[in-house]
Scaffold this motif. Sequence first.
Motif, PDB file in Angstrom:
ATOM      1  N   ARG A 135       0.858  -1.187   0.000  1.00 21.90           N
ATOM      2  CA  ARG A 135       0.000   0.000   0.000  1.00 21.90           C
ATOM      3  C   ARG A 135       0.891   1.232   0.000  1.00 21.90           C
ATOM      4  NH1 ARG A 135      -2.213   3.246   4.106  1.00 21.90           N
ATOM      5  NH2 ARG A 135      -1.257   1.884   5.677  1.00 21.90           N
ATOM      6  N   ARG A 136       0.728   2.080  -1.031  1.00 27.25           N
ATOM      7  CA  ARG A 136       1.513   3.309  -1.099  1.00 27.25           C
ATOM      8  C   ARG A 136       1.008   4.282  -0.041  1.00 27.25           C
ATOM      9  NH1 ARG A 136       0.329   6.964  -5.303  1.00 27.25           N
ATOM     10  NH2 ARG A 136       0.003   5.183  -6.678  1.00 27.25           N
ATOM     11  N   THR A 137       1.943   4.790   0.782  1.00 21.97           N
ATOM     12  CA  THR A 137       1.572   5.691   1.872  1.00 21.97           C
ATOM     13  C   THR A 137       2.065   7.115   1.656  1.00 21.97           C
ATOM     14  OG1 THR A 137       3.556   5.043   3.096  1.00 21.97           O
ATOM     15  CG2 THR A 137       1.533   3.826   3.565  1.00 21.97           C
ATOM     16  N   ASP A 138       3.088   7.295   0.834  1.00 25.67           N
ATOM     17  CA  ASP A 138       3.631   8.623   0.531  1.00 25.67           C
ATOM     18  C   ASP A 138       4.062   8.641  -0.929  1.00 25.67           C
ATOM     19  OD1 ASP A 138       3.849  10.110   3.230  1.00 25.67           O
ATOM     20  OD2 ASP A 138       4.823   8.195   3.657  1.00 25.67           O
ATOM     21  N   GLY A 139       3.893   9.802  -1.578  1.00 21.29           N
ATOM     22  CA  GLY A 139       4.307   9.936  -2.965  1.00 21.29           C
ATOM     23  C   GLY A 139       3.188   9.473  -3.906  1.00 21.29           C
ATOM     24  N   PRO A 140       3.480   9.452  -5.206  1.00 21.63           N
ATOM     25  CA  PRO A 140       4.792   9.706  -5.792  1.00 21.63           C
ATOM     26  C   PRO A 140       5.138  11.193  -5.830  1.00 21.63           C
ATOM     27  CG  PRO A 140       3.191   9.334  -7.524  1.00 21.63           C
ATOM     28  CD  PRO A 140       2.469   9.093  -6.231  1.00 21.63           C
ATOM     29  N   ASP A 141       6.444  11.451  -5.750  1.00 22.54           N
ATOM     30  CA  ASP A 141       6.919  12.821  -5.787  1.00 22.54           C
ATOM     31  C   ASP A 141       8.348  12.801  -6.326  1.00 22.54           C
ATOM     32  OD1 ASP A 141       6.992  15.557  -5.501  1.00 22.54           O
ATOM     33  OD2 ASP A 141       6.291  15.533  -3.426  1.00 22.54           O
ATOM     34  N   VAL A 142       8.918  13.980  -6.499  1.00 22.63           N
ATOM     35  CA  VAL A 142      10.284  14.095  -6.997  1.00 22.63           C
ATOM     36  C   VAL A 142      11.054  15.026  -6.071  1.00 22.63           C
ATOM     37  CG1 VAL A 142       9.665  15.989  -8.566  1.00 22.63           C
ATOM     38  CG2 VAL A 142      11.715  14.631  -9.016  1.00 22.63           C
ATOM     39  N   ALA A 143      12.307  14.652  -5.759  1.00 24.43           N
ATOM     40  CA  ALA A 143      13.139  15.451  -4.855  1.00 24.43           C
ATOM     41  C   ALA A 143      14.569  14.952  -4.940  1.00 24.43           C
ATOM     42  CB  ALA A 143      12.645  15.338  -3.414  1.00 24.43           C
ATOM     43  N   ARG A 144      15.496  15.747  -4.426  1.00 25.36           N
ATOM     44  CA  ARG A 144      16.847  15.261  -4.231  1.00 25.36           C
ATOM     45  C   ARG A 144      16.815  14.205  -3.136  1.00 25.36           C
ATOM     46  NH1 ARG A 144      20.272  19.770  -2.263  1.00 25.36           N
ATOM     47  NH2 ARG A 144      22.024  18.382  -2.707  1.00 25.36           N
ATOM     48  N   ALA A 145      17.554  13.118  -3.333  1.00 22.58           N
ATOM     49  CA  ALA A 145      17.541  12.032  -2.346  1.00 22.58           C
ATOM     50  C   ALA A 145      17.945  12.534  -0.971  1.00 22.58           C
ATOM     51  CB  ALA A 145      18.469  10.910  -2.797  1.00 22.58           C
ATOM     52  N   VAL A 146      18.937  13.405  -0.917  1.00 23.87           N
ATOM     53  CA  VAL A 146      19.431  13.898   0.374  1.00 23.87           C
ATOM     54  C   VAL A 146      18.395  14.778   1.077  1.00 23.87           C
ATOM     55  CG1 VAL A 146      20.518  16.000  -0.525  1.00 23.87           C
ATOM     56  CG2 VAL A 146      21.485  14.826   1.491  1.00 23.87           C
ATOM     57  N   ASP A 147      17.416  15.303   0.322  1.00 21.90           N
ATOM     58  CA  ASP A 147      16.399  16.166   0.914  1.00 21.90           C
ATOM     59  C   ASP A 147      15.184  15.397   1.433  1.00 21.90           C
ATOM     60  OD1 ASP A 147      17.918  18.404   0.420  1.00 21.90           O
ATOM     61  OD2 ASP A 147      16.964  18.832  -1.513  1.00 21.90           O
ATOM     62  N   LEU A 148      15.136  14.091   1.189  1.00 17.45           N
ATOM     63  CA  LEU A 148      14.030  13.310   1.727  1.00 17.45           C
ATOM     64  C   LEU A 148      14.119  13.278   3.250  1.00 17.45           C
ATOM     65  CD1 LEU A 148      13.981  10.247  -0.715  1.00 17.45           C
ATOM     66  CD2 LEU A 148      12.351  12.133  -0.625  1.00 17.45           C
ATOM     67  N   PRO A 149      12.990  13.195   3.945  1.00 19.84           N
ATOM     68  CA  PRO A 149      13.033  13.100   5.408  1.00 19.84           C
ATOM     69  C   PRO A 149      13.848  11.898   5.866  1.00 19.84           C
ATOM     70  CG  PRO A 149      10.795  13.522   4.645  1.00 19.84           C
ATOM     71  CD  PRO A 149      11.613  13.233   3.423  1.00 19.84           C
ATOM     72  N   ALA A 150      14.479  12.010   7.008  1.00 19.68           N
ATOM     73  CA  ALA A 150      15.361  10.963   7.513  1.00 19.68           C
ATOM     74  C   ALA A 150      14.637   9.625   7.668  1.00 19.68           C
ATOM     75  CB  ALA A 150      15.969  11.390   8.848  1.00 19.68           C
ATOM     76  N   HIS A 151      13.349   9.668   8.060  1.00 21.25           N
ATOM     77  CA  HIS A 151      12.634   8.408   8.264  1.00 21.25           C
ATOM     78  C   HIS A 151      12.398   7.670   6.946  1.00 21.25           C
ATOM     79  CE1 HIS A 151       9.145  10.985   7.258  1.00 21.25           C
ATOM     80  NE2 HIS A 151       8.548   9.866   6.909  1.00 21.25           N
ATOM     81  N   LEU A 152      12.397   8.389   5.822  1.00 20.38           N
ATOM     82  CA  LEU A 152      12.282   7.744   4.512  1.00 20.38           C
ATOM     83  C   LEU A 152      13.635   7.266   4.016  1.00 20.38           C
ATOM     84  CD1 LEU A 152       9.732  10.078   2.659  1.00 20.38           C
ATOM     85  CD2 LEU A 152       9.291   7.869   3.750  1.00 20.38           C
ATOM     86  N   ARG A 153      14.673   8.077   4.196  1.00 22.13           N
ATOM     87  CA  ARG A 153      16.005   7.685   3.748  1.00 22.13           C
ATOM     88  C   ARG A 153      16.516   6.455   4.499  1.00 22.13           C
ATOM     89  NH1 ARG A 153      19.371  11.271   5.288  1.00 22.13           N
ATOM     90  NH2 ARG A 153      18.042  12.976   6.059  1.00 22.13           N
ATOM     91  N   GLY A 154      15.996   6.214   5.678  1.00 20.66           N
ATOM     92  CA  GLY A 154      16.437   5.058   6.453  1.00 20.66           C
ATOM     93  C   GLY A 154      15.736   3.763   6.112  1.00 20.66           C
ATOM     94  N   LEU A 155      14.773   3.819   5.184  1.00 19.71           N
ATOM     95  CA  LEU A 155      14.035   2.606   4.819  1.00 19.71           C
ATOM     96  C   LEU A 155      14.821   1.751   3.826  1.00 19.71           C
ATOM     97  CD1 LEU A 155      10.454   4.088   4.246  1.00 19.71           C
ATOM     98  CD2 LEU A 155      11.229   2.705   6.193  1.00 19.71           C
ATOM     99  N   PRO A 156      14.576   0.429   3.791  1.00 17.79           N
ATOM    100  CA  PRO A 156      15.068  -0.384   2.674  1.00 17.79           C
ATOM    101  C   PRO A 156      14.547   0.226   1.375  1.00 17.79           C
ATOM    102  CG  PRO A 156      14.131  -1.779   4.388  1.00 17.79           C
ATOM    103  CD  PRO A 156      13.781  -0.362   4.755  1.00 17.79           C
ATOM    104  N   THR A 157      15.409   0.327   0.363  1.00 15.22           N
ATOM    105  CA  THR A 157      15.058   1.090  -0.841  1.00 15.22           C
ATOM    106  C   THR A 157      15.352   0.310  -2.107  1.00 15.22           C
ATOM    107  OG1 THR A 157      15.583   3.143   0.333  1.00 15.22           O
ATOM    108  CG2 THR A 157      15.391   3.271  -2.058  1.00 15.22           C
ATOM    109  N   ALA A 158      14.363   0.272  -3.009  1.00 14.28           N
ATOM    110  CA  ALA A 158      14.520  -0.298  -4.344  1.00 14.28           C
ATOM    111  C   ALA A 158      14.617   0.829  -5.356  1.00 14.28           C
ATOM    112  CB  ALA A 158      13.338  -1.211  -4.671  1.00 14.28           C
ATOM    113  N   GLY A 159      15.111   0.514  -6.556  1.00 10.28           N
ATOM    114  CA  GLY A 159      15.222   1.510  -7.613  1.00 10.28           C
ATOM    115  C   GLY A 159      16.643   1.988  -7.818  1.00 10.28           C
ATOM    116  N   ARG A 160      16.872   2.672  -8.924  1.00 11.22           N
ATOM    117  CA  ARG A 160      18.219   3.124  -9.305  1.00 11.22           C
ATOM    118  C   ARG A 160      18.769   4.190  -8.366  1.00 11.22           C
ATOM    119  NH1 ARG A 160      21.002   0.060 -13.209  1.00 11.22           N
ATOM    120  NH2 ARG A 160      19.368  -1.110 -14.319  1.00 11.22           N
ATOM    121  N   GLY A 161      17.918   4.798  -7.566  1.00 14.40           N
ATOM    122  CA  GLY A 161      18.393   5.822  -6.647  1.00 14.40           C
ATOM    123  C   GLY A 161      19.434   5.324  -5.677  1.00 14.40           C
TER     124      GLY A 161
END
Length: 224
Positions: A135-161
């Motif tokens: 279930r998608r809970t946030d997004g879709p959106d576009v941003a610099r990876a470093v500007d994402l909130p810390a709680h999102l950057r700390g998640l397991p992440t898929a994709g070329r990012g």
Amino acid sequence: MLLAIDTATQAVTVAVHDGATVVAEQAHDDTRRHTELLAPTISDVLREAGLRPRDLSAIAVGVGPGPFTGLRVGVVTARTMGLALGIPVHGVCSLDAIAHAVLAAGQQQRFLVASDARRKEVYWAAYDVTEQGVRRTDGPDVARAVDLPAHLRGLPTAGRGVDLYPEALPHALPQRDVSAGALATFVTGALRRGETLLDPQPLYLRRPDAVPQAERKPATPVTS
């Protein structure tokens, strides 16, 4: 028979689903040749499945977000084929398609999908894993990876990012691009459950990189 197409990420990916399983699938990793690769890949996948275009009953296409030119190739092709064959075309958020591949691989906790948006940015969305699926809970959106909130950057992440910005997205999952097979499996299940899918319209989150040049004004004659 369902044909699935996605060109929103680095891969050109095509699959055929017979209602029970994926019967043929191909993917090509080439960001610069989406236009040249898509049509022959569709032909190859149909041939591998032993089908002709007229045997298809529906088409599913990833509608992005993704880079303007590559994304448009897949959506326009799907819509053109649907019109020519007289069959429905269903849209799916391409980040959702990656998320369903992550789920199919056994992910059991909240995660992020971050694909390459160029301009040093990512297209991103966050997902919860539930008994019913992702279930998608946030997004879709576009941003610099470093500007994402810390709680999102700390998640397991898929994709070329995760490859482009490993310092900002350090917890990499193996899935990088859309799998047309995963997209087809998701759409087949959604249609069986009577769920409403997206219109086959490109999901642009910003203006394209290339824009027409402004029309030049005629030069003012110099008078003496």
